[in-house]
Scaffold this motif. Structure first.
Motif, PDB file in Angstrom:
ATOM      1  N   ALA A 114      22.646 -12.836  21.272  1.00 19.06           N
ATOM      2  CA  ALA A 114      21.637 -13.266  22.236  1.00 19.06           C
ATOM      3  C   ALA A 114      21.174 -14.690  21.946  1.00 19.06           C
ATOM      4  O   ALA A 114      20.978 -15.504  22.865  1.00 19.06           O
ATOM      5  CB  ALA A 114      20.449 -12.309  22.210  1.00 19.06           C
ATOM      6  N   ARG A 115      21.012 -15.020  20.671  1.00 21.42           N
ATOM      7  CA  ARG A 115      20.536 -16.345  20.307  1.00 21.42           C
ATOM      8  C   ARG A 115      21.628 -17.401  20.434  1.00 21.42           C
ATOM      9  O   ARG A 115      21.394 -18.504  20.942  1.00 21.42           O
ATOM     10  CB  ARG A 115      19.992 -16.317  18.879  1.00 21.42           C
ATOM     11  N   GLU A 116      22.823 -17.069  19.986  1.00 21.06           N
ATOM     12  CA  GLU A 116      23.909 -18.055  20.016  1.00 21.06           C
ATOM     13  C   GLU A 116      24.370 -18.348  21.441  1.00 21.06           C
ATOM     14  O   GLU A 116      24.644 -19.500  21.786  1.00 21.06           O
ATOM     15  CB  GLU A 116      25.084 -17.553  19.176  1.00 21.06           C
ATOM     16  N   ASP A 117      24.477 -17.311  22.279  1.00 22.64           N
ATOM     17  CA  ASP A 117      24.951 -17.491  23.655  1.00 22.64           C
ATOM     18  C   ASP A 117      23.811 -17.783  24.625  1.00 22.64           C
ATOM     19  O   ASP A 117      24.072 -18.015  25.815  1.00 22.64           O
ATOM     20  CB  ASP A 117      25.710 -16.243  24.120  1.00 22.64           C
ATOM     21  N   ASP A 118      22.572 -17.733  24.146  1.00 20.82           N
ATOM     22  CA  ASP A 118      21.396 -17.987  24.982  1.00 20.82           C
ATOM     23  C   ASP A 118      21.410 -17.087  26.225  1.00 20.82           C
ATOM     24  O   ASP A 118      21.322 -17.557  27.359  1.00 20.82           O
ATOM     25  CB  ASP A 118      21.343 -19.461  25.395  1.00 20.82           C
ATOM     26  N   VAL A 119      21.503 -15.777  25.995  1.00 25.85           N
ATOM     27  CA  VAL A 119      21.500 -14.801  27.085  1.00 25.85           C
ATOM     28  C   VAL A 119      20.301 -13.872  26.912  1.00 25.85           C
ATOM     29  O   VAL A 119      19.708 -13.781  25.838  1.00 25.85           O
ATOM     30  CB  VAL A 119      22.806 -13.979  27.122  1.00 25.85           C
ATOM     31  N   ASP A 120      19.957 -13.198  27.986  1.00 26.46           N
ATOM     32  CA  ASP A 120      18.794 -12.309  27.976  1.00 26.46           C
ATOM     33  C   ASP A 120      19.157 -10.850  27.757  1.00 26.46           C
ATOM     34  O   ASP A 120      18.278 -10.039  27.464  1.00 26.46           O
ATOM     35  CB  ASP A 120      18.033 -12.432  29.298  1.00 26.46           C
ATOM     36  N   VAL A 121      20.431 -10.506  27.950  1.00 24.29           N
ATOM     37  CA  VAL A 121      20.871  -9.120  27.785  1.00 24.29           C
ATOM     38  C   VAL A 121      22.172  -9.114  26.990  1.00 24.29           C
ATOM     39  O   VAL A 121      23.087  -9.898  27.284  1.00 24.29           O
ATOM     40  CB  VAL A 121      21.109  -8.421  29.143  1.00 24.29           C
ATOM     41  N   VAL A 122      22.235  -8.242  25.986  1.00 21.67           N
ATOM     42  CA  VAL A 122      23.477  -8.039  25.240  1.00 21.67           C
ATOM     43  C   VAL A 122      23.747  -6.539  25.225  1.00 21.67           C
ATOM     44  O   VAL A 122      22.963  -5.754  24.684  1.00 21.67           O
ATOM     45  CB  VAL A 122      23.392  -8.569  23.791  1.00 21.67           C
ATOM     46  N   TYR A 123      24.863  -6.155  25.844  1.00 20.24           N
ATOM     47  CA  TYR A 123      25.220  -4.744  25.931  1.00 20.24           C
ATOM     48  C   TYR A 123      26.077  -4.332  24.744  1.00 20.24           C
ATOM     49  O   TYR A 123      27.010  -5.052  24.357  1.00 20.24           O
ATOM     50  CB  TYR A 123      26.020  -4.464  27.217  1.00 20.24           C
ATOM     51  N   ALA A 159      29.222   1.259  28.562  1.00 20.62           N
ATOM     52  CA  ALA A 159      27.956   0.818  27.969  1.00 20.62           C
ATOM     53  C   ALA A 159      26.880   1.818  28.370  1.00 20.62           C
ATOM     54  O   ALA A 159      26.676   2.065  29.555  1.00 20.62           O
ATOM     55  CB  ALA A 159      27.585  -0.587  28.454  1.00 20.62           C
ATOM     56  N   GLY A 160      26.213   2.391  27.383  1.00 17.31           N
ATOM     57  CA  GLY A 160      25.153   3.344  27.670  1.00 17.31           C
ATOM     58  C   GLY A 160      23.790   2.689  27.579  1.00 17.31           C
ATOM     59  O   GLY A 160      23.523   1.667  28.209  1.00 17.31           O
ATOM     60  N   ASP A 161      22.923   3.242  26.739  1.00 13.66           N
ATOM     61  CA  ASP A 161      21.563   2.716  26.586  1.00 13.66           C
ATOM     62  C   ASP A 161      21.371   2.010  25.248  1.00 13.66           C
ATOM     63  O   ASP A 161      20.251   1.888  24.763  1.00 13.66           O
ATOM     64  CB  ASP A 161      20.539   3.852  26.729  1.00 13.66           C
ATOM     65  N   PHE A 162      22.468   1.572  24.655  1.00 12.14           N
ATOM     66  CA  PHE A 162      22.401   0.771  23.437  1.00 12.14           C
ATOM     67  C   PHE A 162      22.559  -0.684  23.839  1.00 12.14           C
ATOM     68  O   PHE A 162      23.657  -1.139  24.156  1.00 12.14           O
ATOM     69  CB  PHE A 162      23.490   1.199  22.469  1.00 12.14           C
ATOM     70  N   ARG A 163      21.431  -1.419  23.852  1.00 10.89           N
ATOM     71  CA  ARG A 163      21.457  -2.802  24.326  1.00 10.89           C
ATOM     72  C   ARG A 163      20.279  -3.572  23.744  1.00 10.89           C
ATOM     73  O   ARG A 163      19.324  -2.975  23.231  1.00 10.89           O
ATOM     74  CB  ARG A 163      21.386  -2.845  25.856  1.00 10.89           C
ATOM     75  N   LEU A 164      20.369  -4.888  23.864  1.00 10.70           N
ATOM     76  CA  LEU A 164      19.267  -5.779  23.507  1.00 10.70           C
ATOM     77  C   LEU A 164      18.861  -6.552  24.753  1.00 10.70           C
ATOM     78  O   LEU A 164      19.722  -7.018  25.514  1.00 10.70           O
ATOM     79  CB  LEU A 164      19.672  -6.735  22.395  1.00 10.70           C
ATOM     80  N   VAL A 165      17.551  -6.683  24.966  1.00  4.66           N
ATOM     81  CA  VAL A 165      17.044  -7.476  26.080  1.00  4.66           C
ATOM     82  C   VAL A 165      15.943  -8.398  25.568  1.00  4.66           C
ATOM     83  O   VAL A 165      15.290  -8.118  24.551  1.00  4.66           O
ATOM     84  CB  VAL A 165      16.484  -6.578  27.212  1.00  4.66           C
ATOM     85  N   SER A 166      15.737  -9.482  26.283  1.00  7.37           N
ATOM     86  CA  SER A 166      14.699 -10.443  25.908  1.00  7.37           C
ATOM     87  C   SER A 166      13.362 -10.035  26.527  1.00  7.37           C
ATOM     88  O   SER A 166      13.291  -9.130  27.363  1.00  7.37           O
ATOM     89  CB  SER A 166      15.088 -11.841  26.392  1.00  7.37           C
ATOM     90  N   ARG A 167      12.308 -10.732  26.132  1.00  7.99           N
ATOM     91  CA  ARG A 167      10.984 -10.464  26.681  1.00  7.99           C
ATOM     92  C   ARG A 167      10.956 -10.697  28.185  1.00  7.99           C
ATOM     93  O   ARG A 167      10.258 -10.003  28.929  1.00  7.99           O
ATOM     94  CB  ARG A 167       9.959 -11.350  25.962  1.00  7.99           C
TER      95      ARG A 167
END
Length: 343
Positions: A114-123, A159-167
């Motif tokens: 998320a930090r390196e690619d500057d994205v808001d969602v990582v599945y 992709a299920g419910d294992f993910r990272l999202v930003s604020r």
């Protein structure tokens, strides 16, 4: 418990996870501490009937970052995730189940991506489904293909419910007025920049799955009706098809009558009535599902009710004792009921 906003919130919905809980905590605690950043572990107890909440309360006494949120009743997996989204305070939020099939070690990679690619969602995307049966692999593939057509976006397969999202994503989800969210569809639909991290899913660490076949079908049906009016259009087309079949049957009956080859019988009657009746019932059922959703929305009932939040009420020991007593009373009552039944 820290009062400043942490960098990371890990939201874990739990329901009757007493067996796997010690393994989960032993594995998660050093892992999160080793990330080298501020965090909170938000465990949403979805009305567990066993000692899940009591064990979590006792564990939080020695783990300040562990935050227990207990719902008053069992509200479902997606509702528990909604509660976690509303209460989590981190700049990033990760959702993961307690069964350890999704390896917690991947959380560091999700955050780094998320930090390196500057994205808001990582599945978190499964790289291998060989452990699943052919039926489960096939139905999963059909589900994601269908949802891609309905949502109108490319959904990450497997992709299920294992993910990272930003604020930003958390705030956007919390502003949505709808109840009964299906997160694996809502988050891609928002359209935030995203990336994927591949991983191999493991076997359940302990206990038994709470996601039964009926719940899987319910999730699929909720996904279908919550995101598209296609079933209603299907009902319209089926009604049109039934009308055309009826016209065809009438024309055929008249032709037979005019040629003098009419033979009294019940086969054609049963076939026509059965076909049209089945189509009508299907259309009424689909229409009823949408009417039921409108009815539920009009009631404005909350999707979940929070009974306890350790961040707001840090009385760990007294609450743990109360939970232990309640669990013991429930177990004693169950034993008494079984004895009465056998007697």
């Amino acid at each position: 418990m820290q009062t400043t906003r942490p960098v990371l919130s890990v939201v874990v919905p739990m329901y009757d996870e007493e067996d796997v809980l010690p393994i989960f905590l032993d594995r998660m605690h050093p892992l999160l501490d080793g990330l080298g950043l501020s965090y909170e572990l938000v465990v949403v107890d979805d009305g567990s009937r066993d000692r899940t909440a009591a064990l979590l309360t006792r564990a939080s006494a020695d783990w300040p970052e562990l935050r227990l949120v207990r719902l008053l009743r069992n509200s479902g997996h997606q509702a528990a995730l909604s509660a976690g989204f509303q209460l989590a305070r981190g700049e990033y939020l990760v959702t993961i189940d307690a069964d350890l099939q999704d390896p917690p070690e991947v959380i560091a990679e999700l955050l780094a991506t998320a930090r390196e690619d500057d994205v808001d969602v990582v599945y978190g995307v499964r790289s291998d489904r060989s452990s699943d049966s052919w039926a489960k692999r096939t139905t999963a593939r059909l589900y994601y293909r269908l949802m891609c057509r309905l949502v109108g976006r490319d959904l990450p397969f497997d992709a299920g419910d294992f993910r990272l999202v930003s604020r930003r994503v958390v705030d956007a989800v919390n502003q949505l007025p709808e109840d009964g969210r299906v997160f694996r569809l809502v988050i891609p639909w928002l359209g935030f920049p995203s990336a994927e991290v591949k991983y191999v899913r493991a076997e359940r660490a302990a206990g038994s799955t709470k996601y039964t076949l009926s719940k899987m079908f319910r999730l699929a049906f909720d996904s279908l009706t919550a995101f598209s009016a296609a079933p209603l259009r299907l009902a319209t087309w089926l009604g049109l098809l039934g009308g055309l079949l009826s016209v065809g049957v009438v024309v055929a009956a008249l032709a037979i009558k005019l040629t003098g080859r009419s033979i009294p019988g019940w086969t054609s009657t049963v076939l026509a009535v059965g076909t049209i009746g089945a189509l009508q019932l299907l259309c009424l059922g689909l229409l009823g599902e949408y009417v039921a959703r409108l009815f539920q929305a009009s009631q404005r009932r909350p999707q979940f009710m929070i009974g306890y939040d350790s961040l707001e009420d840090p009385g760990h020991h007294s609450y743990a004792e109360a939970l232990d007593e309640a669990t013991a009373d429930a177990a004693a009552q169950a034993v008494s009921d079984r004895a009465t039944d056998h007697g």
